[in-house]
Write a protein that holds these residues in place. Structure first.
Motif, mmCIF file in Angstrom:
data_model
loop_
_atom_site.group_PDB
_atom_site.id
_atom_site.type_symbol
_atom_site.label_atom_id
_atom_site.label_comp_id
_atom_site.label_asym_id
_atom_site.label_seq_id
_atom_site.Cartn_x
_atom_site.Cartn_y
_atom_site.Cartn_z
ATOM 1 N N GLY A 24 9.873 -0.440 -7.352
ATOM 2 C CA GLY A 24 9.819 -0.152 -5.936
ATOM 3 C C GLY A 24 10.315 -1.282 -5.056
ATOM 4 O O GLY A 24 10.638 -2.359 -5.517
ATOM 5 N N ASP A 25 10.375 -0.988 -3.767
ATOM 6 C CA ASP A 25 10.852 -1.951 -2.791
ATOM 7 C C ASP A 25 9.851 -1.957 -1.645
ATOM 8 O O ASP A 25 9.903 -1.119 -0.765
ATOM 9 C CB ASP A 25 12.239 -1.535 -2.307
ATOM 10 N N ALA A 87 0.911 1.212 5.468
ATOM 11 C CA ALA A 87 0.312 -0.097 5.215
ATOM 12 C C ALA A 87 -0.885 0.159 4.309
ATOM 13 O O ALA A 87 -1.812 0.867 4.694
ATOM 14 C CB ALA A 87 -0.122 -0.744 6.524
ATOM 15 N N LEU A 88 -0.842 -0.380 3.093
ATOM 16 C CA LEU A 88 -1.903 -0.064 2.145
ATOM 17 C C LEU A 88 -2.559 -1.297 1.565
ATOM 18 O O LEU A 88 -2.019 -2.393 1.614
ATOM 19 C CB LEU A 88 -1.375 0.857 1.044
ATOM 20 N N TYR A 89 -3.752 -1.059 1.035
ATOM 21 C CA TYR A 89 -4.538 -2.170 0.471
ATOM 22 C C TYR A 89 -5.524 -1.641 -0.560
ATOM 23 O O TYR A 89 -5.855 -0.456 -0.591
ATOM 24 C CB TYR A 89 -5.284 -2.925 1.580
ATOM 25 N N CYS A 90 -5.999 -2.568 -1.399
ATOM 26 C CA CYS A 90 -7.081 -2.296 -2.343
ATOM 27 C C CYS A 90 -8.102 -3.417 -2.182
ATOM 28 O O CYS A 90 -8.154 -4.040 -1.126
ATOM 29 C CB CYS A 90 -6.549 -2.189 -3.783
ATOM 30 N N ALA A 99 0.230 1.048 -6.259
ATOM 31 C CA ALA A 99 0.395 2.121 -5.277
ATOM 32 C C ALA A 99 1.661 1.920 -4.448
ATOM 33 O O ALA A 99 2.401 2.872 -4.187
ATOM 34 C CB ALA A 99 -0.826 2.183 -4.359
ATOM 35 N N ALA A 100 1.917 0.673 -4.049
ATOM 36 C CA ALA A 100 3.108 0.368 -3.248
ATOM 37 C C ALA A 100 4.376 0.704 -4.020
ATOM 38 O O ALA A 100 5.335 1.243 -3.455
ATOM 39 C CB ALA A 100 3.104 -1.102 -2.841
ATOM 40 N N TYR A 111 4.096 -1.462 3.257
ATOM 41 C CA TYR A 111 3.593 -2.822 3.445
ATOM 42 C C TYR A 111 2.302 -2.920 2.647
ATOM 43 O O TYR A 111 1.412 -2.075 2.778
ATOM 44 C CB TYR A 111 3.319 -3.119 4.919
ATOM 45 N N ASP A 112 2.186 -3.950 1.830
ATOM 46 C CA ASP A 112 1.037 -4.154 0.968
ATOM 47 C C ASP A 112 0.260 -5.376 1.452
ATOM 48 O O ASP A 112 0.850 -6.432 1.675
ATOM 49 C CB ASP A 112 1.561 -4.367 -0.467
ATOM 50 N N LEU A 113 -1.052 -5.215 1.628
ATOM 51 C CA LEU A 113 -1.908 -6.338 2.019
ATOM 52 C C LEU A 113 -2.091 -7.219 0.791
ATOM 53 O O LEU A 113 -2.796 -6.861 -0.149
ATOM 54 C CB LEU A 113 -3.255 -5.827 2.540
#
Length: 129
Positions: A24-25, A87-90, A99-100, A111-113
């Motif tokens: 992914g990018d 904008a995602l996070y775990c 997930a990203a 966008y990954d936190l």
């Protein structure tokens, strides 16, 4: 001379092989940058932790889809809008990278936190309980 071009060929082969390995990018960002990104109302907020983790506390305005659920990709497609950034996070940043990669391969701008929800709390950012 033949040996040098052979070695150069091998190097080119391996560099192209490994550069294609990235899944992914997407962009991993700090809590500060993530905060700025989610200030934009067009950005979809996605918590990819378990329902139990989400229920304890989460970033306000985020929806929850567990990345470990086998139906994750299908749920994402039926819930999120592909034309809007995500904008995602775990918890710590590991599952969100998975997930990203899935979302970015499906065509979402992601966008990954980077340090996850733990980094978000450590930075003193707003949470919802």
């Amino acid at each position: 001379m033949k040996m040098n071009s052979f070695i150069a060929g091998i190097c080119l082969f391996f560099s192209s092989l490994f550069s294609c390995q990235q899944k992914g990018d997407f962009k991993s960002v700090s809590a500060e940058e993530f905060s700025t990104i989610i200030d934009n109302s067009d950005v979809q907020r996605l918590d990819v932790r378990t329902v139990a983790e989400y229920s304890e506390s989460h970033i306000p305005g985020s929806i929850n889809i567990n990345v470990l659920d086998k139906e994750f990709a299908a749920m994402v497609d039926s819930t999120l809008q592909k034309e809007k950034p995500v904008a995602l996070y775990c918890r710590s940043g590991k599952r969100s990278k998975k997930a990203a990669a899935i979302l970015s391969e499906k065509g979402y701008k992601v966008y990954d936190l980077n340090e996850g929800f733990e980094g978000w709390k450590k930075a003193g950012k707003e949470i919802e309980e």
